[in-house]
Design a protein around this motif. Sequence first.
Motif, PDB file in Angstrom:
ATOM      1  N   GLN A 153       1.921 -14.240  -3.127  1.00  0.00           N
ATOM      2  CA  GLN A 153       0.716 -13.422  -3.050  1.00  0.00           C
ATOM      3  C   GLN A 153       1.031 -11.998  -3.542  1.00  0.00           C
ATOM      4  O   GLN A 153       1.963 -11.345  -3.050  1.00  0.00           O
ATOM      5  N   SER A 199      -0.487  -9.292  -3.091  1.00  0.00           N
ATOM      6  CA  SER A 199      -0.647  -8.270  -2.060  1.00  0.00           C
ATOM      7  C   SER A 199       0.575  -8.156  -1.157  1.00  0.00           C
ATOM      8  O   SER A 199       0.738  -7.151  -0.456  1.00  0.00           O
ATOM      9  N   SER A 200       1.443  -9.217  -1.161  1.00  0.00           N
ATOM     10  CA  SER A 200       2.636  -9.173  -0.306  1.00  0.00           C
ATOM     11  C   SER A 200       3.749  -8.344  -0.923  1.00  0.00           C
ATOM     12  O   SER A 200       4.696  -7.975  -0.228  1.00  0.00           O
ATOM     13  N   LYS A 233       2.563  -2.955  -2.267  1.00  0.00           N
ATOM     14  CA  LYS A 233       2.247  -2.336  -0.989  1.00  0.00           C
ATOM     15  C   LYS A 233       1.523  -1.000  -1.152  1.00  0.00           C
ATOM     16  O   LYS A 233       0.646  -0.654  -0.357  1.00  0.00           O
ATOM     17  N   THR A 270      -1.019   1.155  -2.983  1.00  0.00           N
ATOM     18  CA  THR A 270      -2.193   0.800  -3.809  1.00  0.00           C
ATOM     19  C   THR A 270      -3.073   2.004  -4.158  1.00  0.00           C
ATOM     20  O   THR A 270      -4.205   1.822  -4.586  1.00  0.00           O
ATOM     21  N   SER A 320       8.876  -4.697  -6.232  1.00  0.00           N
ATOM     22  CA  SER A 320       7.934  -5.826  -6.190  1.00  0.00           C
ATOM     23  C   SER A 320       8.386  -7.025  -7.008  1.00  0.00           C
ATOM     24  O   SER A 320       7.922  -8.150  -6.800  1.00  0.00           O
ATOM     25  N   LYS A 328      -9.260  -3.565  -9.718  1.00  0.00           N
ATOM     26  CA  LYS A 328      -8.701  -4.807  -9.189  1.00  0.00           C
ATOM     27  C   LYS A 328      -7.655  -5.273 -10.185  1.00  0.00           C
ATOM     28  O   LYS A 328      -7.959  -5.509 -11.364  1.00  0.00           O
ATOM     29  N   GLU A 377      -5.069 -10.965  -6.088  1.00  0.00           N
ATOM     30  CA  GLU A 377      -5.339  -9.671  -6.698  1.00  0.00           C
ATOM     31  C   GLU A 377      -5.192  -8.587  -5.643  1.00  0.00           C
ATOM     32  O   GLU A 377      -5.187  -8.857  -4.437  1.00  0.00           O
ATOM     33  N   VAL A 378      -5.076  -7.357  -6.137  1.00  0.00           N
ATOM     34  CA  VAL A 378      -4.892  -6.210  -5.251  1.00  0.00           C
ATOM     35  C   VAL A 378      -5.957  -5.173  -5.588  1.00  0.00           C
ATOM     36  O   VAL A 378      -6.195  -4.876  -6.769  1.00  0.00           O
ATOM     37  N   ASN A 379      -6.614  -4.634  -4.559  1.00  0.00           N
ATOM     38  CA  ASN A 379      -7.570  -3.546  -4.762  1.00  0.00           C
ATOM     39  C   ASN A 379      -6.814  -2.226  -4.838  1.00  0.00           C
ATOM     40  O   ASN A 379      -6.061  -1.874  -3.925  1.00  0.00           O
TER      41      ASN A 379
END
Length: 712
Positions: free
Chosen positions: A191, A193-194, A197, A199, A221, A245, A257-259
């Motif tokens: 994931q 998002s994992s 960190k 953002t 990452s 995004k 995905e990450v915001n």
Amino acid sequence: MNFKKMLASIGLLAIAVPTSLSVVSCGSDAPTAKISLDTVIKITEVASDATETTIIDKVLALNPDSKVNKTDLEVNSFVAAQPGTKGSAKIAAKKESTFTGEVNITIKAADKINLDTVIKNKEVDGNTSNNETKVLQTIETANPEVKGNIQIKNFKAATQIANGSATVFAKENTKFTGEVNISIKSLNKTQLSSVIKITEVASDATETTIINKVLALNPDSKVNKTDLEVNSFVAAQPGTKGSAKIAAKKESTFTGEVNITIKAADKINLDTVIKNKEVDGNTSNNETKVLQTIETANPEVKGNIQIKNFKAATQIANGSATVFAKENTKFTGEVNISIKSLNKTQLSSVIKITEVASDATETTIIDKVLALNPDSKVNKTDLEVNSFVAAQPGTKGSAKIAAKKESTFTGEVNITIKAADKINLDTVIKNKEVEGDLYNDETWVLNQIIFLNNDVTIEDVEIKEFKAATISQSGSAKITAIPESNFTGEVSITITKLTATKKGLNRIIINRVIDSNTNNTEQSVLNEVQKQHSELNSANISIKDFKAATKENFGSATIITKPNKTIEGEVAIVISKIDPAYNNIIENLKNAETKSAAKKDAWIAFFDYKEKQFIEIYGNGLLIADLDGTTDENVWRFIFWVLAHQRQELINQDIEMDYKDLDKIVSNSKNVWDKDQETVLHSGTYTVVFWDNSTHVIQLKDFKMFYELNKQ
């Protein structure tokens, strides 16, 4: 027959009778033999779909002549047919039936089952089943009916970026047939998002740079730029955060995905955006219009600004407003806006009639113009006179009428003043008689008439038909208007009879000042008087009481008449103080070239010197003259005119330069020295500048009194 013998008989019978028969008891009668079931049930193989419930019906249906009823039978054992495997059953005659025994029934084998109809879920999770054994176990667990009946081939393990696959097929000698393609779901991805960190990125992030900025903030990452893509992007604005995004690409080992938050940029000062701070009041003169104009010119601020302190423009003053940034926008600060004044109405567009009557004056001309233009909507207070030239008889006048600055009108209008009718001389020349004893030639008569009637000048009239007066008869003349003047007609003048036979010496000697620098002896003074007056000579005049001049004091003498028939009386003469600079002044005049700057300077020095003499003598009351009863002021006026006229004529003739360059001593209010200076001198107001640079404004009639006061 006894009972024991019966039993023995039955036993024997049983041995002798065939097995298809049995004995049936008939009550008290001998028993009937039962029919063996297998003798009537000949067809013993039924269809594969037979069940324990239906098998008796199926057997009887296949043996319609057996005369066996369903109620005669029961199923002693039953094994259903399976795909590829026959079933079996034992059907026996019931005890109470007329039949006996049992029949073995064969149930035809069922068709094999296609695996595709059994294995419905054709996908396994690669994270738990990613080898042949695990895949097979997973399929058999989900479909226990196929357990032990299937095998696997064409195995391809799943990865994180691709599904795996395998083919499950039925073993031989089983009830199954066919094969099924199994999809092995790709392994779970990490994931995003994992590992991402942090953002929030800087405000300058763009859609192109945001991935780099995010990875720079998350160096551990293990995500590469090629793993990611931007799914959405909203740039940060001043005062407003942006967002994005960032998603893992399909082919990446990451997922999700990450915001991302983009920090808000600093707010923009309105003053740096709104450069043109002026709007036209003719098109934008209320709050809404001003705001629209500013937003149209600066579309980036549209919807982000408000207006306050609004003041509408008028035709005579600019308006103003303050534009300021709304809260929660990317802008800050405020800008002062100038609203350009409304267009004024051109005066020429409303003042159509521009010719007024000849009697218009500078004071009345505005009223006259407005009266001729009643629909102009112009008020007198809107206008001012910029220039004015009165109409003269035979000559049009003119004026410029302009709108005042504070008026709602603008521009100016040229006004024509109709020419006045020429003035009949008879209406302005009221004094039509001159004294023959004082004025008895054409020039003297003309000058005296002009002097006595101040409304005409030497440019307006001329003398004709002159006839001198005598002791016995009056003289006469006609004063006629010059065609180019404002006058018309002619006037008859009377010159009174002469009253004496002798002429007074005081009427002949007008210039009573002798320059000591050239004449400072008794004889030289007498000679100078005779030189200046052609009718005087040694036969009719002499000198007495002579006193020479010095540098400190004036000289003096008295000119007296000798016995003669034409002249009588005496005149006091003043001799000017000796001026050490005189010789230099005269020398400079002699040496200076004509029309040169030196010539100009020399003449200025000469007239300064002569005027100094005049003022010293007459201004200090050293010489009081009378002309047979005429007033002193006339003498002063005449002498002053002679000096000024002489000065101007000499300058015009010898230097040919404008009087303004030399006008140190005398000038009139209109800066005019005409060819006939006596007329101007009679009526003008003059500035007299002494050699000590003190300045005084006088009229010629006040000349003597002025100098008498000045000497105090």
